[in-house]
Write a protein that holds these residues in place. Sequence first.
Motif, PDB file in Angstrom:
ATOM      1  N   THR A  56      -1.437   4.175   6.141  1.00  0.00           N
ATOM      2  CA  THR A  56      -2.809   4.484   5.766  1.00  0.00           C
ATOM      3  C   THR A  56      -3.214   5.489   6.780  1.00  0.00           C
ATOM      4  O   THR A  56      -2.771   6.101   7.672  1.00  0.00           O
ATOM      5  CB  THR A  56      -3.692   2.914   6.271  1.00  0.00           C
ATOM      6  N   THR A  77      -8.186   6.811   0.677  1.00  0.00           N
ATOM      7  CA  THR A  77      -8.711   7.736   1.115  1.00  0.00           C
ATOM      8  C   THR A  77      -8.067   8.967   0.202  1.00  0.00           C
ATOM      9  O   THR A  77      -6.790   9.083   0.144  1.00  0.00           O
ATOM     10  CB  THR A  77      -8.683   7.910   2.389  1.00  0.00           C
ATOM     11  N   TYR A 130     -13.200   7.361  -0.706  1.00  0.00           N
ATOM     12  CA  TYR A 130     -12.058   6.636  -1.354  1.00  0.00           C
ATOM     13  C   TYR A 130     -12.026   7.334  -2.846  1.00  0.00           C
ATOM     14  O   TYR A 130     -13.252   7.757  -3.528  1.00  0.00           O
ATOM     15  CB  TYR A 130     -12.649   5.326  -1.785  1.00  0.00           C
ATOM     16  N   PHE A 164       0.624  -1.206   0.182  1.00  0.00           N
ATOM     17  CA  PHE A 164       0.122   0.091  -0.046  1.00  0.00           C
ATOM     18  C   PHE A 164       1.060   1.317   0.154  1.00  0.00           C
ATOM     19  O   PHE A 164       0.485   2.315  -0.523  1.00  0.00           O
ATOM     20  CB  PHE A 164      -0.990   0.010   1.239  1.00  0.00           C
ATOM     21  N   ASN A 199      -8.400   0.268  11.672  1.00  0.00           N
ATOM     22  CA  ASN A 199      -8.575   0.181  10.145  1.00  0.00           C
ATOM     23  C   ASN A 199      -9.749   0.716   9.786  1.00  0.00           C
ATOM     24  O   ASN A 199     -10.784   0.911  10.416  1.00  0.00           O
ATOM     25  CB  ASN A 199      -8.114  -1.128   9.539  1.00  0.00           C
ATOM     26  N   ASP A 200     -10.176   0.758   8.295  1.00  0.00           N
ATOM     27  CA  ASP A 200     -11.327   1.299   7.768  1.00  0.00           C
ATOM     28  C   ASP A 200     -12.323   0.286   8.224  1.00  0.00           C
ATOM     29  O   ASP A 200     -12.416  -0.950   8.113  1.00  0.00           O
ATOM     30  CB  ASP A 200     -11.300   1.373   6.346  1.00  0.00           C
ATOM     31  N   ARG A 204      -1.960  13.384  -0.268  1.00  0.00           N
ATOM     32  CA  ARG A 204      -1.838  12.558  -1.565  1.00  0.00           C
ATOM     33  C   ARG A 204      -2.282  13.031  -2.585  1.00  0.00           C
ATOM     34  O   ARG A 204      -1.703  12.817  -3.921  1.00  0.00           O
ATOM     35  CB  ARG A 204      -2.743  11.276  -1.031  1.00  0.00           C
TER      36      ARG A 204
HETATM   37  N1  ARG Z   1      -8.384   4.122   3.519  1.00  0.00           N
HETATM   38  C1  ARG Z   1      -7.228   3.981   3.905  1.00  0.00           C
HETATM   39  C2  ARG Z   1      -6.139   4.987   3.399  1.00  0.00           C
HETATM   40  O1  ARG Z   1      -6.123   5.218   2.421  1.00  0.00           O
HETATM   41  C3  ARG Z   1      -6.622   2.479   3.898  1.00  0.00           C
HETATM   42  C4  ARG Z   1      -6.584   1.964   2.821  1.00  0.00           C
HETATM   43  C5  ARG Z   1      -5.878   0.503   2.652  1.00  0.00           C
HETATM   44  N2  ARG Z   1      -5.998  -0.170   1.441  1.00  0.00           N
HETATM   45  C6  ARG Z   1      -5.851  -1.483   1.183  1.00  0.00           C
HETATM   46  N3  ARG Z   1      -6.135  -2.070   0.082  1.00  0.00           N
HETATM   47  N4  ARG Z   1      -4.882  -2.136   2.018  1.00  0.00           N
HETATM   48  O2  ARG Z   1      -5.171   5.000   3.996  1.00  0.00           O
END
Ligand code: ARG
Length: 273
Positions: free
Chosen positions: A160, A113, A221, A91, A196-197, A118
């Motif tokens: 994340t 996100t 997202y 990630f 986590n989400d 970003r």
């Molecule tokens: N939504 C969070 C972010 O953007 C976590 C995303 C993690 N995604 C994954 N596929 N592991 O930081």
Amino acid sequence: MRTRHLAVLPAAVAATLLLAACGGGDDAASGEASEGGVELVTAGSLTVCTNPPYEPFEYEEDGEVVGLDIDIVREVADDLGVELVTKVTPFEGIQSGADLNTDNCDVVASGITITEERQAKIDFSDPYFDADQGLLVPEGSDLDSVESLEGRTVGVQQATTGETWATENGLETVQFEDLGLQIQALKTGQIDAAVNDIAVLGPFVSEGFEIGANFSTGEQYGLGVKKGNTALLDAVNGTLERIREDGTYDDIYTRHIGTAPASSTAEPSPSDG
Ligand code: ARG
């Protein structure tokens, strides 16, 4: 330019050049491929970087990556008239823009996100999913708030928004490269809770865990493309708009989330009953 030169070359030479232009698999890697004005890192394919396990957004089933994100980018590939190719990557490189900048993929689709930080490194599509953070704890645990986590060890996924959230709230964190490793550590007691989400924590509730808390962060997202790749970004947004309008988005959402999307889910489509 090349076409104009071909016109004055003997037919045999022109044919050879054409064959070379079409056949070279390596050419494609240099960004030569083009589908309706959209340049792709590999000719004939939309290459997507993603970081499973992250059910229901991206996870492996029978050796294939599937999920809500994958179904959405498949629609983008279909609209471009190309094959979808998924690449599993950490990630960190997905969210930092590194995978896009090194042409490892055309699109990043990984429950990402949209954040200001970003946005400086990635061009994001219109939002397609609303998200919050959640706390996963062992069944029967009394951890249910930020305060209760004081002095406890909280597992987060590296790079994340969950990691950022936990750090900003002064929690003591241990980082894991993916959700699978994070959950494994909760199973073995290496961590007391996992952040986590919220949408990805549900599948673990039947496995001896429970949701201790929902932290409302109001995240959204987006799909990401390389900075400045407006042709591809327009194509992605065009597909998102189409699937909102023709009901495909609702079908995909319902299939993976289990309920129909609330009308407020990221960019609502005009209600048509
Ligand atoms: N939504 C969070 C972010 O953007 C976590 C995303 C993690 N995604 C994954 N596929 N592991 O930081």
